[in-house]
Every structure is written in structure tokens, then in C-alpha cells.
Scaffold this active site. Structure first.
Site, PDB file in Angstrom:
ATOM      1  N   TYR A 137      26.194  -9.771 -15.014  1.00 38.54           N
ATOM      2  CA  TYR A 137      26.836 -10.829 -15.817  1.00 38.54           C
ATOM      3  C   TYR A 137      26.105 -12.180 -15.658  1.00 38.54           C
ATOM      4  O   TYR A 137      25.836 -12.872 -16.645  1.00 38.54           O
ATOM      5  CB  TYR A 137      28.315 -10.952 -15.400  1.00 38.54           C
ATOM      6  CG  TYR A 137      29.022 -12.127 -16.011  1.00 38.54           C
ATOM      7  CD1 TYR A 137      29.445 -12.089 -17.342  1.00 38.54           C
ATOM      8  CD2 TYR A 137      29.262 -13.294 -15.285  1.00 38.54           C
ATOM      9  CE1 TYR A 137      30.082 -13.189 -17.916  1.00 38.54           C
ATOM     10  CE2 TYR A 137      29.898 -14.388 -15.851  1.00 38.54           C
ATOM     11  CZ  TYR A 137      30.302 -14.331 -17.163  1.00 38.54           C
ATOM     12  OH  TYR A 137      30.922 -15.410 -17.732  1.00 38.54           O
ATOM     13  N   TYR A 150      36.896 -20.526 -26.658  1.00 39.45           N
ATOM     14  CA  TYR A 150      37.948 -20.644 -25.652  1.00 39.45           C
ATOM     15  C   TYR A 150      39.169 -21.325 -26.244  1.00 39.45           C
ATOM     16  O   TYR A 150      39.585 -21.037 -27.358  1.00 39.45           O
ATOM     17  CB  TYR A 150      37.440 -21.424 -24.421  1.00 39.45           C
ATOM     18  CG  TYR A 150      36.161 -20.857 -23.891  1.00 39.45           C
ATOM     19  CD1 TYR A 150      36.097 -19.523 -23.504  1.00 39.45           C
ATOM     20  CD2 TYR A 150      35.005 -21.615 -23.788  1.00 39.45           C
ATOM     21  CE1 TYR A 150      34.927 -18.981 -23.013  1.00 39.45           C
ATOM     22  CE2 TYR A 150      33.831 -21.082 -23.295  1.00 39.45           C
ATOM     23  CZ  TYR A 150      33.807 -19.763 -22.921  1.00 39.45           C
ATOM     24  OH  TYR A 150      32.652 -19.235 -22.445  1.00 39.45           O
ATOM     25  N   SER A 187      27.441 -18.314 -22.268  1.00 43.18           N
ATOM     26  CA  SER A 187      28.424 -17.392 -22.863  1.00 43.18           C
ATOM     27  C   SER A 187      28.057 -16.886 -24.253  1.00 43.18           C
ATOM     28  O   SER A 187      28.719 -15.977 -24.759  1.00 43.18           O
ATOM     29  CB  SER A 187      29.791 -18.066 -22.932  1.00 43.18           C
ATOM     30  OG  SER A 187      30.365 -18.021 -21.672  1.00 43.18           O
ATOM     31  N   VAL A 229      28.349 -22.818 -21.961  1.00 44.04           N
ATOM     32  CA  VAL A 229      28.366 -24.064 -21.188  1.00 44.04           C
ATOM     33  C   VAL A 229      26.975 -24.674 -20.985  1.00 44.04           C
ATOM     34  O   VAL A 229      26.864 -25.763 -20.440  1.00 44.04           O
ATOM     35  CB  VAL A 229      29.084 -23.924 -19.819  1.00 44.04           C
ATOM     36  CG1 VAL A 229      30.569 -23.713 -19.984  1.00 44.04           C
ATOM     37  CG2 VAL A 229      28.453 -22.848 -18.966  1.00 44.04           C
ATOM     38  N   LYS A 287      27.567 -13.283 -24.498  1.00 38.18           N
ATOM     39  CA  LYS A 287      28.706 -12.354 -24.577  1.00 38.18           C
ATOM     40  C   LYS A 287      28.751 -11.656 -25.937  1.00 38.18           C
ATOM     41  O   LYS A 287      29.276 -10.553 -26.063  1.00 38.18           O
ATOM     42  CB  LYS A 287      30.015 -13.107 -24.302  1.00 38.18           C
ATOM     43  CG  LYS A 287      30.092 -13.643 -22.865  1.00 38.18           C
ATOM     44  CD  LYS A 287      31.289 -14.564 -22.666  1.00 38.18           C
ATOM     45  CE  LYS A 287      31.331 -15.128 -21.238  1.00 38.18           C
ATOM     46  NZ  LYS A 287      32.384 -16.141 -21.063  1.00 38.18           N
TER      47      LYS A 287
HETATM   48  N1  GLU Z   1      28.180 -18.259 -16.813  1.00 38.44           N
HETATM   49  C1  GLU Z   1      29.304 -19.089 -17.179  1.00 38.44           C
HETATM   50  C2  GLU Z   1      30.489 -18.733 -16.336  1.00 38.44           C
HETATM   51  O1  GLU Z   1      30.718 -17.568 -16.113  1.00 38.44           O
HETATM   52  C3  GLU Z   1      29.587 -18.874 -18.626  1.00 38.44           C
HETATM   53  C4  GLU Z   1      30.644 -19.786 -19.156  1.00 38.44           C
HETATM   54  C5  GLU Z   1      30.339 -20.323 -20.528  1.00 38.44           C
HETATM   55  O2  GLU Z   1      29.208 -20.380 -20.965  1.00 38.44           O
HETATM   56  O3  GLU Z   1      31.283 -20.713 -21.194  1.00 38.44           O
HETATM   57  O4  GLU Z   1      31.203 -19.586 -15.888  1.00 38.44           O
END
Ligand code: GLU
Length: 309
Positions: A191, A243, A64, A261, A67
Site C-alpha cells: 500500500y 473523502y 491516493s 495528499v 487507489k
Molecule cells: N498514503 C496516504 C495515507 O495512507 C494516502 C492518503 C491520501 O492521499 O489521501 O495516509
């Protein structure tokens, strides 16, 4: 001036007995295979110095954290109109939550929860075939990191494509609300590839240095965004970058940051430095457990919290 190498060395020494804490993300099978006994950290300062410790040169799945780069690209393409597609408020719910999305008519709370990031990816795809959009992102990240060796781990992308049921649900849901323009499998193809970017702490700290330096990378001389946009991306990271753990991160660390993650955290000390830390074991809300502890120690020892020392 604080001796930053000594600070990193002391953090590493103190955390060494704890390396391996937390739980690696196992909902993406390829990530479940990662050895949790790893820890790396890099500080890249706006005056061009780099300090590293531990496994800072080992590539990991940035997940993430990508992003932030996609958001930067999307803002570059459509400017402030992006905010019609995605909000700017902390979510207070899990990164892959679907409940809030229904409640808010298919407009995700922010660009860093999964739904919001998928909508941002859809924006970046406009006028591109999926493969071109992936290529554009990869070129952008290589340019930011000033390093052509940054790659995408196809195995991780494939693994997530095969198991990303919740992300398919989120994207389909938004498509029903007309907040996704492209076919869902295309958007998620892009994505999943962005999440599978594989970078070292050293590369990541350098790639994000523009956010610590008013939008331009002082090392490469690359101008990326305006100072105002850099400030605003930092604001988004502070409020939404972890988050449902964003408040806790602000409380303990006090720096804008974004977690993934894969166990990485990217953080910014505005005007001073960018920081990347990686330790694969995650805490309950999906953020690197030791990464967050290391950043808390760093902020305490340097006085870099944006809320004062
Ligand atoms: N590729 C992971 C997902 O979409 C990213 C989540 C993350 O890194 O927090 O679940």
C-alpha cells in the site's frame, strides 16, 4: 469548440498569485519537504490531444490517486465479489478514520478511504509475494501511461512506513475482523509503495484516459476495462473520490475525480477528456486547494460538468 489551451492559460494566469495556498501534508515527513509553490495541469482529450500548463511535467507523489489503479486491478482479478470486502457508499468521515470501521464490522465504506484501499490492496496481493504485487501495479500503470519512466519514490514509501501508525491501526483492525488475509506489514508495504508512485500531470492524465473513453485508451489503443466497468469506477470516484469533501467537489466541479495528499487531483469528463492537476497545498479535508479551484474554473469554462452546462 472551446480553445482548451487558452482555457488552461487563463486559469494558470488567474491562479498564479494564489500559488502556494493551502498546507502541504506534513504527517508523511517526506511530503512535508515539498515546495508548495508549484502548479501544473494537463488535459488529455479522447481524440488524442494534450494540453498542459505550469509544472505539468514535474513528477509528484500521486498518493491516493493510486487507489483508482488498484481498484481497477482488483476488479479485474475478482470482479464483483470485491464488494463483499468493501462497500460503495460515501464515508462522510476523514480519509483515515477508524470509528466507522468498528461500527461496520471491519468492512470499509468504500475503496477510496484508506481502510478500503488497504483491503483492495490485500485482494490484489492474493497469490503474490509483496514485491510481485508492487511490480504488477507498476507495470500496469506504465502500460496505462504508455511510459516506462513512471517510478515509485522509495523515500516516500519508507517515510510512510516509518510513520503510518494510523494505517497500521486500520489494517490490524480489519485483520481482526478477517477482512485482511495477508500479514499486515506485507499489505502495508504494498500500500505504501502504491501511494508513493511518482507521476507527472501529463503521465497521470494519459494513464487515466481509459476512464474517459469507455474503458479503452484511444491514444495507445490499449483496452483496459469494459465500458460498464469504466462507468462504475467513475461513479465511485464521483461519490467517494474526495473523502469528506466529495459532496463539495461534486457541487463545485461536477466531475468524477480522485485526490491525493500529494496535492494531485485526477478527474474525468466522460466521453471528452481526462484531467490531472497538481498543487501541493491542501485544504482542511486533505484535497489540493488550488487543484479543486482550477477544476471548478475548467468545468465552468468548458461546460463539462456531468450535471449539465
Ligand atoms: N498514503 C496516504 C495515507 O495512507 C494516502 C492518503 C491520501 O492521499 O489521501 O495516509
Amino acid at each position: 469548440m472551446v480553445d482548451l489551451q487558452a482555457v488552461l492559460d487563463s486559469i494558470y494566469k488567474e491562479l498564479t498569485p494564489r500559488i502556494g495556498e493551502g498546507k502541504v501534508a506534513d504527517y508523511i515527513p517526506e511530503l512535508a519537504k515539498i515546495d508548495p509553490n508549484q502548479f501544473g495541469m494537463t488535459i488529455s482529450t479522447v481524440d488524442g490531444k494534450v494540453y498542459s500548463v505550469g509544472d505539468a511535467a514535474v513528477p509528484f507523489s500521486i498518493q491516493s490517486i493510486s487507489k483508482v489503479f488498484m481498484l481497477t486491478l482488483a476488479l479485474g482479478k475478482v470482479g464483483e465479489s470485491l464488494w463483499k470486502r468493501v462497500g460503495r457508499e460515501p464515508s462522510g468521515s476523514a480519509f483515515n478514520s477508524i470509528v466507522q470501521l468498528e461500527h461496520e464490522g471491519g468492512i470499509p465504506r468504500n475503496p477510496f478511504i484508506n481502510a478500503g484501499a488497504i483491503a483492495v490492496t490485500d485482494v490484489v496481493m492474493a497469490g503474490h509475494a509483496p514485491r510481485e504485487a508492487i511490480g504488477e501495479l507498476l507495470r500496469f500503470v506504465r502500460y496505462l501511461a504508455d511510459d516506462e519512466s513512471v517510478t515509485i519514490d522509495e523515500k516516500v514509501a519508507r517515510s510512510e512506513t516509518q510513520t503510518g501508525y494510523r494505517n497500521f491501526a486500520l489494517a490490524n483492525f480489519m485483520r481482526a475482523y478477517k477482512n485482511i488475509d495477508h500479514p499486515v506489514e506485507h499489505v502495508l508495504g504494498v500500500y505504501f509503495h502504491q501511494c508513493a508512485l511518482s507521476m507527472t500531470c501529463e503521465q497521470l492524465a494519459r494513464a487515466g484516459l481509459f476512464l474517459a473513453a469507455r474503458g479503452s485508451n484511444p491514444v495507445t489503443g490499449h483496452s483496459v476495462v469494459s465500458p460498464k466497468r469504466a462507468r462504475r469506477i467513475n461513479a465511485m470516484m464521483l461519490m467517494c473520490g474526495h473523502y469528506d469533501g466529495s459532496g463539495d467537489f461534486a457541487y463545485h466541479v461536477g466531475l468524477p475525480g480522485k485526490s491525493g495528499v500529494g496535492g494531485g487531483i485526477f478527474a474525468v469528463a466522460p466521453g471528452v477528456a481526462s484531467i490531472a492537476v497538481w498543487s501541493p497545498g491542501l485544504n482542511k479535508v486533505g484535497n489540493s486547494q488550488l487543484g479543486a479551484v482550477a477544476l471548478e474554473m475548467l468545468a465552468a469554462r468548458t461546460g463539462w460538468s456531468i450535471f449539465g452546462d
